[in-house]
Motif scaffolding. Structure first.
Motif, PDB file in Angstrom:
ATOM      1  N   HIS A   1       0.936  -1.174   0.017  1.00  0.00           N
ATOM      2  CA  HIS A   1      -0.100  -0.084   0.129  1.00  0.00           C
ATOM      3  C   HIS A   1       0.993   1.214   0.010  1.00  0.00           C
TER       4      HIS A   1
ATOM      5  N   ASP B   1       5.665   1.329   7.627  1.00  0.00           N
ATOM      6  CA  ASP B   1       4.415   0.969   6.919  1.00  0.00           C
ATOM      7  C   ASP B   1       4.006   2.192   6.194  1.00  0.00           C
ATOM      8  N   ASP B   2       3.871   1.789   4.781  1.00  0.00           N
ATOM      9  CA  ASP B   2       4.459   0.780   4.306  1.00  0.00           C
ATOM     10  C   ASP B   2       5.489   1.009   3.111  1.00  0.00           C
TER      11      ASP B   2
ATOM     12  N   GLU C   1      -5.432   1.915   1.955  1.00  0.00           N
ATOM     13  CA  GLU C   1      -5.265   0.618   2.992  1.00  0.00           C
ATOM     14  C   GLU C   1      -5.679   1.160   4.478  1.00  0.00           C
ATOM     15  N   GLU C   2      -4.889   2.135   4.679  1.00  0.00           N
ATOM     16  CA  GLU C   2      -5.162   2.390   6.032  1.00  0.00           C
ATOM     17  C   GLU C   2      -6.856   2.901   6.422  1.00  0.00           C
TER      18      GLU C   2
ATOM     19  N   ASP D   1       3.746  -5.589   3.524  1.00  0.00           N
ATOM     20  CA  ASP D   1       3.243  -4.650   4.385  1.00  0.00           C
ATOM     21  C   ASP D   1       3.945  -4.720   5.845  1.00  0.00           C
TER      22      ASP D   1
HETATM   23 ZN    ZN Z   1       0.354  -1.178   6.401  1.00  0.00          ZN
END
Ligand code: ZN
Length: 501
Positions: free
Chosen positions: A290, A307-308, A344-345, A373
Protein backbone atom coordinates in the motif's frame (compact mmCIF):
# COMPACT_ATOMS: atom_id res chain seq x y z
CA UNK A 1 41.83 -22.83 -32.60
CA UNK A 2 40.67 -26.30 -31.95
CA UNK A 3 42.04 -26.37 -28.48
CA UNK A 4 40.34 -23.16 -27.47
CA UNK A 5 37.07 -24.31 -28.99
CA UNK A 6 37.21 -27.34 -26.75
CA UNK A 7 37.70 -25.19 -23.71
CA UNK A 8 34.83 -23.06 -24.81
CA UNK A 9 32.63 -26.12 -25.10
CA UNK A 10 33.59 -27.27 -21.64
CA UNK A 11 32.77 -23.96 -20.13
CA UNK A 12 29.55 -23.55 -22.09
CA UNK A 13 27.89 -26.76 -21.00
CA UNK A 14 27.86 -26.09 -17.28
CA UNK A 15 27.13 -22.45 -17.90
CA UNK A 16 23.92 -23.24 -19.74
CA UNK A 17 22.98 -25.78 -17.16
CA UNK A 18 23.35 -23.45 -14.23
CA UNK A 19 22.84 -20.24 -16.15
CA UNK A 20 19.25 -19.65 -15.14
CA UNK A 21 19.97 -20.04 -11.44
CA UNK A 22 23.06 -17.84 -11.66
CA UNK A 23 21.07 -15.19 -13.51
CA UNK A 24 18.25 -15.34 -11.03
CA UNK A 25 20.69 -14.84 -8.18
CA UNK A 26 22.52 -12.01 -9.89
CA UNK A 27 19.23 -10.17 -10.46
CA UNK A 28 18.32 -10.76 -6.83
CA UNK A 29 21.70 -9.37 -5.83
CA UNK A 30 20.87 -6.14 -7.65
CA UNK A 31 18.39 -5.56 -4.82
CA UNK A 32 20.60 -3.90 -2.23
CA UNK A 33 20.24 -2.38 1.20
CA UNK A 34 21.77 0.82 -0.13
CA UNK A 35 19.25 1.29 -2.94
CA UNK A 36 16.35 0.40 -0.68
CA UNK A 37 17.62 2.93 1.82
CA UNK A 38 17.98 5.73 -0.72
CA UNK A 39 14.46 5.21 -1.98
CA UNK A 40 12.95 4.87 1.47
CA UNK A 41 14.57 8.07 2.74
CA UNK A 42 12.78 9.85 -0.09
CA UNK A 43 9.48 8.01 0.11
CA UNK A 44 9.11 8.48 3.86
CA UNK A 45 10.50 12.00 3.97
CA UNK A 46 8.52 14.90 5.47
CA UNK A 47 7.94 16.21 1.94
CA UNK A 48 5.47 13.34 1.44
CA UNK A 49 3.47 14.55 4.45
CA UNK A 50 2.61 11.07 5.67
CA UNK A 51 0.82 10.09 2.41
CA UNK A 52 -2.70 10.19 3.77
CA UNK A 53 -5.36 9.22 1.25
CA UNK A 54 -7.07 12.30 -0.12
CA UNK A 55 -4.22 14.70 0.70
CA UNK A 56 -1.44 16.45 -1.21
CA UNK A 57 1.09 14.03 0.29
CA UNK A 58 -0.62 11.14 -1.43
CA UNK A 59 -0.48 12.95 -4.77
CA UNK A 60 3.27 13.42 -4.27
CA UNK A 61 3.61 9.71 -3.54
CA UNK A 62 1.71 8.47 -6.60
CA UNK A 63 3.65 10.80 -8.87
CA UNK A 64 6.93 9.59 -7.38
CA UNK A 65 5.94 5.99 -8.12
CA UNK A 66 4.83 6.79 -11.65
CA UNK A 67 8.05 8.67 -12.41
CA UNK A 68 10.02 5.77 -11.06
CA UNK A 69 8.38 3.31 -13.46
CA UNK A 70 8.83 5.72 -16.36
CA UNK A 71 12.55 5.97 -15.53
CA UNK A 72 12.77 2.19 -15.31
CA UNK A 73 10.93 1.86 -18.61
CA UNK A 74 8.46 -0.49 -17.00
CA UNK A 75 5.13 0.28 -18.68
CA UNK A 76 1.75 0.90 -17.13
CA UNK A 77 -0.43 -2.12 -16.42
CA UNK A 78 -3.35 -0.18 -17.82
CA UNK A 79 -4.26 -0.15 -21.49
CA UNK A 80 -4.35 3.66 -21.55
CA UNK A 81 -0.76 3.81 -20.36
CA UNK A 82 -1.60 6.12 -17.46
CA UNK A 83 -0.21 4.09 -14.50
CA UNK A 84 -3.06 5.49 -12.37
CA UNK A 85 -6.22 3.60 -11.58
CA UNK A 86 -8.68 6.12 -10.24
CA UNK A 87 -10.28 4.90 -7.01
CA UNK A 88 -13.44 6.94 -6.32
CA UNK A 89 -13.84 7.60 -2.62
CA UNK A 90 -16.17 9.58 -0.45
CA UNK A 91 -15.47 11.21 2.83
CA UNK A 92 -18.43 10.44 5.03
CA UNK A 93 -19.35 13.06 7.58
CA UNK A 94 -21.41 12.56 10.68
CA UNK A 95 -24.94 12.06 9.33
CA UNK A 96 -27.84 14.14 10.52
CA UNK A 97 -30.23 11.71 12.11
CA UNK A 98 -33.48 12.29 13.89
CA UNK A 99 -34.82 9.29 15.71
CA UNK A 100 -37.96 8.77 17.71
CA UNK A 101 -40.01 6.02 19.28
CA UNK A 102 -43.64 6.90 19.96
CA UNK A 103 -43.46 10.50 21.14
CA UNK A 104 -39.99 10.23 22.57
CA UNK A 105 -37.09 11.51 20.51
CA UNK A 106 -33.43 10.62 20.94
CA UNK A 107 -30.28 12.58 20.32
CA UNK A 108 -27.12 11.83 18.39
CA UNK A 109 -24.08 11.40 20.72
CA UNK A 110 -26.37 11.55 23.75
CA UNK A 111 -28.38 8.40 23.03
CA UNK A 112 -26.96 6.82 19.89
CA UNK A 113 -24.28 7.05 17.22
CA UNK A 114 -24.35 5.92 13.61
CA UNK A 115 -21.66 3.38 12.84
CA UNK A 116 -22.52 2.64 9.22
CA UNK A 117 -24.95 3.90 6.65
CA UNK A 118 -25.62 4.84 3.07
CA UNK A 119 -27.85 7.19 1.11
CA UNK A 120 -30.30 9.41 2.93
CA UNK A 121 -33.33 7.41 3.95
CA UNK A 122 -36.50 7.53 6.05
CA UNK A 123 -37.60 4.43 7.95
CA UNK A 124 -40.70 3.93 10.03
CA UNK A 125 -41.02 0.34 11.18
CA UNK A 126 -41.30 -2.11 14.04
CA UNK A 127 -38.07 -3.48 15.41
CA UNK A 128 -37.28 -7.19 15.68
CA UNK A 129 -35.23 -8.54 18.58
CA UNK A 130 -32.47 -10.95 17.64
CA UNK A 131 -31.07 -11.73 21.10
CA UNK A 132 -27.32 -11.29 21.09
CA UNK A 133 -27.27 -11.07 17.29
CA UNK A 134 -25.00 -14.10 17.00
CA UNK A 135 -24.94 -16.57 14.13
CA UNK A 136 -22.46 -19.32 14.91
CA UNK A 137 -22.31 -23.09 14.53
CA UNK A 138 -22.70 -23.56 18.26
CA UNK A 139 -25.25 -20.86 18.86
CA UNK A 140 -27.57 -19.05 16.46
CA UNK A 141 -29.95 -16.19 17.26
CA UNK A 142 -31.19 -16.00 13.67
CA UNK A 143 -32.54 -19.52 13.47
CA UNK A 144 -36.18 -19.38 12.27
CA UNK A 145 -36.25 -15.57 12.05
CA UNK A 146 -36.58 -13.79 8.74
CA UNK A 147 -35.13 -10.30 9.12
CA UNK A 148 -35.03 -9.37 5.44
CA UNK A 149 -35.56 -5.64 5.08
CA UNK A 150 -36.19 -5.26 8.81
CA UNK A 151 -34.76 -3.18 11.63
CA UNK A 152 -33.12 -5.58 14.07
CA UNK A 153 -32.03 -5.03 17.66
CA UNK A 154 -29.32 -7.03 19.47
CA UNK A 155 -27.96 -6.82 22.98
CA UNK A 156 -24.28 -6.80 23.89
CA UNK A 157 -22.25 -9.78 25.05
CA UNK A 158 -22.66 -13.49 24.44
CA UNK A 159 -24.45 -16.27 26.33
CA UNK A 160 -23.04 -18.77 28.82
CA UNK A 161 -24.19 -22.32 29.45
CA UNK A 162 -24.93 -24.10 32.72
CA UNK A 163 -21.28 -24.86 33.44
CA UNK A 164 -20.50 -21.16 33.10
CA UNK A 165 -18.66 -21.71 29.84
CA UNK A 166 -19.52 -19.62 26.82
CA UNK A 167 -21.84 -21.41 24.41
CA UNK A 168 -19.90 -20.33 21.33
CA UNK A 169 -16.42 -21.35 22.46
CA UNK A 170 -17.46 -24.11 24.86
CA UNK A 171 -14.80 -22.77 27.22
CA UNK A 172 -14.21 -19.79 29.49
CA UNK A 173 -12.85 -17.87 26.48
CA UNK A 174 -14.96 -15.17 24.94
CA UNK A 175 -15.35 -15.16 21.17
CA UNK A 176 -15.40 -12.47 18.51
CA UNK A 177 -19.06 -11.95 19.40
CA UNK A 178 -18.21 -10.14 22.61
CA UNK A 179 -14.57 -9.23 22.19
CA UNK A 180 -14.25 -5.43 22.31
CA UNK A 181 -12.51 -5.17 18.98
CA UNK A 182 -14.84 -7.36 16.99
CA UNK A 183 -18.26 -7.45 18.59
CA UNK A 184 -19.69 -4.50 16.73
CA UNK A 185 -18.43 -5.49 13.28
CA UNK A 186 -19.25 -9.19 13.76
CA UNK A 187 -22.82 -8.50 14.78
CA UNK A 188 -23.36 -5.73 12.24
CA UNK A 189 -22.04 -7.83 9.36
CA UNK A 190 -24.14 -10.79 10.45
CA UNK A 191 -27.31 -8.68 10.46
CA UNK A 192 -26.35 -7.47 6.99
CA UNK A 193 -25.77 -11.01 5.73
CA UNK A 194 -29.18 -11.95 7.06
CA UNK A 195 -30.69 -9.19 4.94
CA UNK A 196 -31.58 -6.66 7.65
CA UNK A 197 -31.90 -3.02 6.60
CA UNK A 198 -30.85 -1.48 9.90
CA UNK A 199 -29.15 -2.75 13.01
CA UNK A 200 -29.07 -1.57 16.61
CA UNK A 201 -26.57 -2.83 19.15
CA UNK A 202 -27.45 -2.05 22.75
CA UNK A 203 -24.17 -2.00 24.62
CA UNK A 204 -23.89 0.73 27.20
CA UNK A 205 -20.21 0.32 28.07
CA UNK A 206 -19.21 0.28 24.42
CA UNK A 207 -21.43 3.27 23.73
CA UNK A 208 -19.79 5.22 26.58
CA UNK A 209 -16.42 4.37 25.07
CA UNK A 210 -17.27 5.28 21.48
CA UNK A 211 -19.65 8.23 21.76
CA UNK A 212 -17.13 10.75 23.15
CA UNK A 213 -14.64 9.74 20.49
CA UNK A 214 -17.23 10.19 17.72
CA UNK A 215 -18.23 13.53 19.18
CA UNK A 216 -14.65 14.78 19.33
CA UNK A 217 -14.09 13.74 15.75
CA UNK A 218 -17.26 15.51 14.69
CA UNK A 219 -16.13 18.69 16.42
CA UNK A 220 -12.87 18.52 14.47
CA UNK A 221 -14.71 18.79 11.18
CA UNK A 222 -17.27 16.06 11.07
CA UNK A 223 -15.24 13.61 9.08
CA UNK A 224 -15.88 10.10 10.18
CA UNK A 225 -14.39 7.89 7.53
CA UNK A 226 -13.61 7.21 3.91
CA UNK A 227 -15.35 4.62 1.84
CA UNK A 228 -15.52 3.60 -1.80
CA UNK A 229 -17.84 5.87 -3.76
CA UNK A 230 -19.66 3.16 -5.65
CA UNK A 231 -23.33 2.34 -5.96
CA UNK A 232 -24.33 0.53 -2.83
CA UNK A 233 -27.75 -1.03 -3.00
CA UNK A 234 -27.02 -3.01 0.11
CA UNK A 235 -26.19 -0.20 2.53
CA UNK A 236 -26.53 -1.19 6.15
CA UNK A 237 -27.67 1.39 8.65
CA UNK A 238 -25.95 0.52 11.90
CA UNK A 239 -26.41 2.22 15.28
CA UNK A 240 -24.73 1.78 18.63
CA UNK A 241 -26.91 2.82 21.53
CA UNK A 242 -26.52 3.18 25.26
CA UNK A 243 -28.76 2.49 28.17
CA UNK A 244 -31.15 5.38 27.46
CA UNK A 245 -32.64 3.56 24.44
CA UNK A 246 -32.59 0.07 25.84
CA UNK A 247 -36.16 -0.07 27.15
CA UNK A 248 -37.89 1.32 24.07
CA UNK A 249 -35.89 -0.89 21.71
CA UNK A 250 -36.41 -4.07 23.70
CA UNK A 251 -40.16 -3.46 23.66
CA UNK A 252 -40.25 -3.95 19.90
CA UNK A 253 -41.82 -0.56 19.28
CA UNK A 254 -42.17 1.20 15.98
CA UNK A 255 -39.18 3.43 15.35
CA UNK A 256 -38.87 6.46 13.08
CA UNK A 257 -35.43 7.17 11.63
CA UNK A 258 -34.75 10.10 9.34
CA UNK A 259 -31.18 9.60 8.16
CA UNK A 260 -29.39 12.23 6.11
CA UNK A 261 -26.01 11.36 4.79
CA UNK A 262 -23.48 14.08 4.18
CA UNK A 263 -20.44 13.18 2.15
CA UNK A 264 -17.77 14.70 -0.02
CA UNK A 265 -16.17 13.06 -3.06
CA UNK A 266 -12.47 12.43 -2.98
CA UNK A 267 -10.30 11.17 -5.75
CA UNK A 268 -7.41 8.80 -5.19
CA UNK A 269 -5.37 6.38 -7.26
CA UNK A 270 -3.73 3.00 -7.29
CA UNK A 271 -0.49 2.86 -9.27
CA UNK A 272 0.05 -0.18 -11.49
CA UNK A 273 2.95 -1.15 -13.73
CA UNK A 274 3.53 -4.41 -15.56
CA UNK A 275 6.20 -6.54 -17.17
CA UNK A 276 4.48 -8.75 -19.70
CA UNK A 277 5.24 -12.45 -19.67
CA UNK A 278 7.14 -13.92 -22.61
CA UNK A 279 5.34 -17.28 -22.77
CA UNK A 280 2.17 -16.96 -20.72
CA UNK A 281 1.37 -13.26 -20.83
CA UNK A 282 -2.24 -13.91 -19.81
CA UNK A 283 -1.29 -15.39 -16.47
CA UNK A 284 -0.48 -12.83 -13.83
CA UNK A 285 1.45 -12.55 -10.58
CA UNK A 286 0.42 -9.47 -8.60
CA UNK A 287 2.96 -7.94 -6.21
CA UNK A 288 1.33 -5.41 -3.92
CA UNK A 289 2.11 -2.90 -1.20
CA UNK A 290 0.00 0.00 0.00
CA UNK A 291 1.23 3.42 -0.97
CA UNK A 292 -0.67 5.39 1.66
CA UNK A 293 -0.10 6.03 5.35
CA UNK A 294 -1.90 8.04 8.04
CA UNK A 295 -0.76 11.57 7.24
CA UNK A 296 -0.13 14.37 9.70
CA UNK A 297 -1.47 15.04 13.16
CA UNK A 298 -0.97 18.27 15.09
CA UNK A 299 1.58 19.41 12.55
CA UNK A 300 3.67 16.29 12.91
CA UNK A 301 4.39 14.06 9.91
CA UNK A 302 3.75 10.35 10.38
CA UNK A 303 6.40 9.12 7.97
CA UNK A 304 5.35 5.49 7.72
CA UNK A 305 8.83 4.26 6.83
CA UNK A 306 8.05 0.69 7.82
CA UNK A 307 4.29 0.99 7.19
CA UNK A 308 4.40 0.68 4.27
CA UNK A 309 7.38 2.56 2.86
CA UNK A 310 9.33 -0.67 3.28
CA UNK A 311 6.94 -2.68 1.11
CA UNK A 312 6.71 0.12 -1.43
CA UNK A 313 10.46 0.42 -2.05
CA UNK A 314 10.77 -3.38 -2.00
CA UNK A 315 8.39 -3.54 -4.97
CA UNK A 316 10.30 -0.79 -6.79
CA UNK A 317 13.54 -2.74 -6.37
CA UNK A 318 11.91 -6.00 -7.45
CA UNK A 319 10.56 -4.28 -10.57
CA UNK A 320 14.05 -3.04 -11.33
CA UNK A 321 15.48 -6.56 -10.97
CA UNK A 322 12.86 -8.05 -13.29
CA UNK A 323 13.49 -5.25 -15.76
CA UNK A 324 17.23 -6.04 -15.81
CA UNK A 325 16.37 -9.67 -16.45
CA UNK A 326 14.05 -8.69 -19.27
CA UNK A 327 16.74 -6.53 -20.89
CA UNK A 328 19.06 -9.53 -20.95
CA UNK A 329 16.44 -11.77 -22.50
CA UNK A 330 15.46 -13.41 -19.20
CA UNK A 331 12.11 -11.77 -18.73
CA UNK A 332 9.42 -13.66 -16.77
CA UNK A 333 7.27 -16.23 -18.58
CA UNK A 334 4.14 -15.03 -16.83
CA UNK A 335 3.24 -11.37 -16.48
CA UNK A 336 4.09 -9.51 -13.29
CA UNK A 337 1.99 -6.61 -12.03
CA UNK A 338 3.51 -4.12 -9.62
CA UNK A 339 0.49 -2.80 -7.76
CA UNK A 340 0.67 0.07 -5.27
CA UNK A 341 -2.72 0.47 -3.62
CA UNK A 342 -4.24 3.51 -1.97
CA UNK A 343 -6.55 3.77 1.03
CA UNK A 344 -5.25 0.73 2.89
CA UNK A 345 -5.21 2.58 6.19
CA UNK A 346 -8.83 3.63 5.56
CA UNK A 347 -10.00 0.04 5.20
CA UNK A 348 -8.18 -1.71 2.33
CA UNK A 349 -10.08 0.52 -0.10
CA UNK A 350 -7.68 0.59 -3.05
CA UNK A 351 -7.26 -3.17 -3.16
CA UNK A 352 -11.00 -3.66 -2.67
CA UNK A 353 -11.70 -1.38 -5.60
CA UNK A 354 -9.18 -3.29 -7.68
CA UNK A 355 -10.64 -6.74 -6.93
CA UNK A 356 -14.35 -5.90 -6.57
CA UNK A 357 -14.89 -3.20 -9.18
CA UNK A 358 -12.05 -2.89 -11.64
CA UNK A 359 -9.45 -5.65 -11.80
CA UNK A 360 -6.95 -4.40 -14.35
CA UNK A 361 -6.37 -8.00 -15.41
CA UNK A 362 -8.91 -10.83 -14.94
CA UNK A 363 -8.95 -12.29 -11.43
CA UNK A 364 -9.46 -15.74 -12.95
CA UNK A 365 -6.07 -15.41 -14.64
CA UNK A 366 -4.34 -14.05 -11.55
CA UNK A 367 -2.14 -16.87 -10.29
CA UNK A 368 -1.06 -15.38 -6.98
CA UNK A 369 -0.71 -12.21 -4.95
CA UNK A 370 2.39 -11.50 -2.88
CA UNK A 371 1.60 -8.64 -0.54
CA UNK A 372 4.21 -6.77 1.45
CA UNK A 373 3.19 -4.63 4.40
CA UNK A 374 5.98 -3.74 6.88
CA UNK A 375 9.20 -5.69 6.30
CA UNK A 376 11.91 -3.30 7.54
CA UNK A 377 11.83 -3.82 11.29
CA UNK A 378 11.72 -6.52 13.95
CA UNK A 379 9.03 -7.43 16.42
CA UNK A 380 10.11 -6.72 20.02
CA UNK A 381 7.50 -9.23 21.24
CA UNK A 382 9.29 -12.02 19.38
CA UNK A 383 11.72 -13.33 21.96
CA UNK A 384 12.99 -16.46 20.27
CA UNK A 385 14.43 -17.35 16.90
CA UNK A 386 16.78 -15.75 14.42
CA UNK A 387 17.01 -12.03 13.85
CA UNK A 388 16.80 -12.82 10.15
CA UNK A 389 13.12 -13.82 10.13
CA UNK A 390 9.86 -12.81 8.54
CA UNK A 391 6.28 -13.64 9.43
CA UNK A 392 4.44 -15.34 6.58
CA UNK A 393 0.67 -15.29 6.62
CA UNK A 394 -1.70 -17.08 4.26
CA UNK A 395 0.78 -19.10 2.18
CA UNK A 396 -0.90 -22.45 2.88
CA UNK A 397 -4.50 -21.24 3.12
CA UNK A 398 -5.56 -21.76 -0.51
CA UNK A 399 -2.71 -23.49 -2.29
CA UNK A 400 -0.40 -26.21 -1.05
CA UNK A 401 1.73 -25.59 -4.15
CA UNK A 402 2.31 -21.99 -3.18
CA UNK A 403 3.35 -22.88 0.34
CA UNK A 404 5.76 -25.55 -0.92
CA UNK A 405 7.20 -23.23 -3.54
CA UNK A 406 7.70 -20.49 -0.97
CA UNK A 407 9.52 -22.84 1.41
CA UNK A 408 11.70 -24.30 -1.34
CA UNK A 409 12.68 -20.93 -2.70
CA UNK A 410 13.65 -19.71 0.73
CA UNK A 411 15.80 -22.70 1.59
CA UNK A 412 17.49 -22.54 -1.80
CA UNK A 413 18.21 -18.82 -1.93
CA UNK A 414 17.53 -16.76 1.14
CA UNK A 415 17.48 -18.89 4.28
CA UNK A 416 15.33 -16.56 6.27
CA UNK A 417 13.51 -18.00 9.28
CA UNK A 418 9.91 -18.18 8.08
CA UNK A 419 7.77 -17.64 11.13
CA UNK A 420 4.13 -18.78 10.91
CA UNK A 421 3.01 -17.50 14.32
CA UNK A 422 0.38 -15.19 12.83
CA UNK A 423 -0.77 -17.70 10.25
CA UNK A 424 -2.73 -19.43 13.01
CA UNK A 425 -6.49 -19.57 12.38
CA UNK A 426 -7.09 -18.39 15.91
CA UNK A 427 -4.66 -15.49 15.88
CA UNK A 428 -6.58 -12.81 17.81
CA UNK A 429 -4.87 -10.11 15.71
CA UNK A 430 -6.54 -11.49 12.60
CA UNK A 431 -3.72 -10.23 10.38
CA UNK A 432 -4.91 -12.46 7.53
CA UNK A 433 -7.85 -10.10 7.16
CA UNK A 434 -5.99 -6.87 7.78
CA UNK A 435 -3.95 -6.05 4.72
CA UNK A 436 -4.55 -5.88 1.00
CA UNK A 437 -3.88 -9.53 0.15
CA UNK A 438 -7.21 -10.37 1.79
CA UNK A 439 -9.13 -8.87 -1.11
CA UNK A 440 -7.34 -11.32 -3.40
CA UNK A 441 -7.68 -14.27 -1.01
CA UNK A 442 -11.44 -13.78 -0.72
CA UNK A 443 -11.51 -14.39 -4.48
CA UNK A 444 -9.61 -17.66 -4.00
CA UNK A 445 -6.39 -16.22 -5.36
CA UNK A 446 -3.48 -17.70 -3.36
CA UNK A 447 -1.63 -15.07 -1.35
CA UNK A 448 1.40 -14.63 0.82
CA UNK A 449 1.50 -11.72 3.22
CA UNK A 450 5.04 -10.71 4.29
CA UNK A 451 5.10 -8.89 7.62
CA UNK A 452 7.61 -8.14 10.39
CA UNK A 453 5.01 -7.67 13.14
CA UNK A 454 4.16 -4.49 14.97
CA UNK A 455 6.43 -2.45 17.21
CA UNK A 456 6.27 0.64 19.42
CA UNK A 457 6.55 2.97 16.41
CA UNK A 458 3.63 1.35 14.58
CA UNK A 459 1.24 4.14 13.51
CA UNK A 460 3.34 6.71 15.39
CA UNK A 461 5.27 9.72 14.14
CA UNK A 462 8.39 7.78 15.13
CA UNK A 463 8.07 5.23 12.27
CA UNK A 464 11.04 6.86 10.53
CA UNK A 465 13.60 5.57 7.98
CA UNK A 466 16.57 5.70 10.40
CA UNK A 467 14.96 2.86 12.38
CA UNK A 468 14.77 0.50 9.41
CA UNK A 469 17.15 -2.48 9.47
CA UNK A 470 18.24 -2.34 5.87
CA UNK A 471 20.07 -5.67 5.79
CA UNK A 472 16.83 -7.39 6.82
CA UNK A 473 14.84 -5.35 4.34
CA UNK A 474 17.26 -6.49 1.63
CA UNK A 475 16.96 -10.18 2.56
CA UNK A 476 13.19 -10.07 2.72
CA UNK A 477 12.90 -8.19 -0.57
CA UNK A 478 15.09 -10.81 -2.22
CA UNK A 479 12.87 -13.55 -0.81
CA UNK A 480 9.82 -11.94 -2.40
CA UNK A 481 11.74 -11.49 -5.65
CA UNK A 482 12.78 -15.16 -5.79
CA UNK A 483 9.26 -16.28 -4.93
CA UNK A 484 7.81 -14.08 -7.67
CA UNK A 485 10.46 -15.34 -10.09
CA UNK A 486 9.53 -18.97 -9.45
CA UNK A 487 5.81 -18.22 -9.63
CA UNK A 488 6.34 -16.50 -12.95
CA UNK A 489 8.72 -19.02 -14.50
CA UNK A 490 7.75 -22.50 -13.38
CA UNK A 491 6.05 -24.63 -16.05
CA UNK A 492 2.91 -25.15 -13.99
CA UNK A 493 1.08 -22.35 -12.26
CA UNK A 494 0.44 -22.98 -8.56
CA UNK A 495 -2.93 -24.69 -8.11
CA UNK A 496 -5.71 -23.78 -5.74
CA UNK A 497 -6.51 -26.97 -3.85
CA UNK A 498 -8.26 -25.46 -0.82
CA UNK A 499 -10.74 -23.03 -2.36
CA UNK A 500 -13.17 -21.45 0.07
CA UNK A 501 -16.84 -21.27 -0.94
ZN1 ZN B 1 0.36 -1.13 6.48
Amino acid sequence: MKYSLLILLFTLVPFQFFGQVQNQESYANSITALELKEKLYTYSSDEFEGRETGTKGLTIAINYLKEHYIDLEVPSAKADGSYFQNVPLKLIKTPKVSMSVKEQSFDYFQDFISISGGESIFMNEDTILVGYGINDDNYNDYEDIDVTGKIVVAIGGEPKGENNNYLVSGTAEISKWSNNRQELSSKLNTAKEQGAKAFFLINDSMFKLYAPYYRARDEQGGESNLSLDVNEDDAMYGFLVGQSMEAVLLNGNEIKIDYNQESESISSDNVAAMIKGSEKPDEYIVLSAHLDHIGMHDGEVFNGADDDGSGTVAILEIAEAFKSALKEGNGPKRSIIFLHVTGEEKGLLGSQYYTDYDPIVPLAQTVANLNIDMIGRTDPKRLEGKRNYIYLIGSDKLSTDLHTLSEEVNSKYTNIELDYTYNDENDPNRYYYRSDHYNFAKNNIPVIFYFNGTHDDYHQASDTPDKIQYDLLENRTRLVFHTAWELANRDEAVRVDKAVE
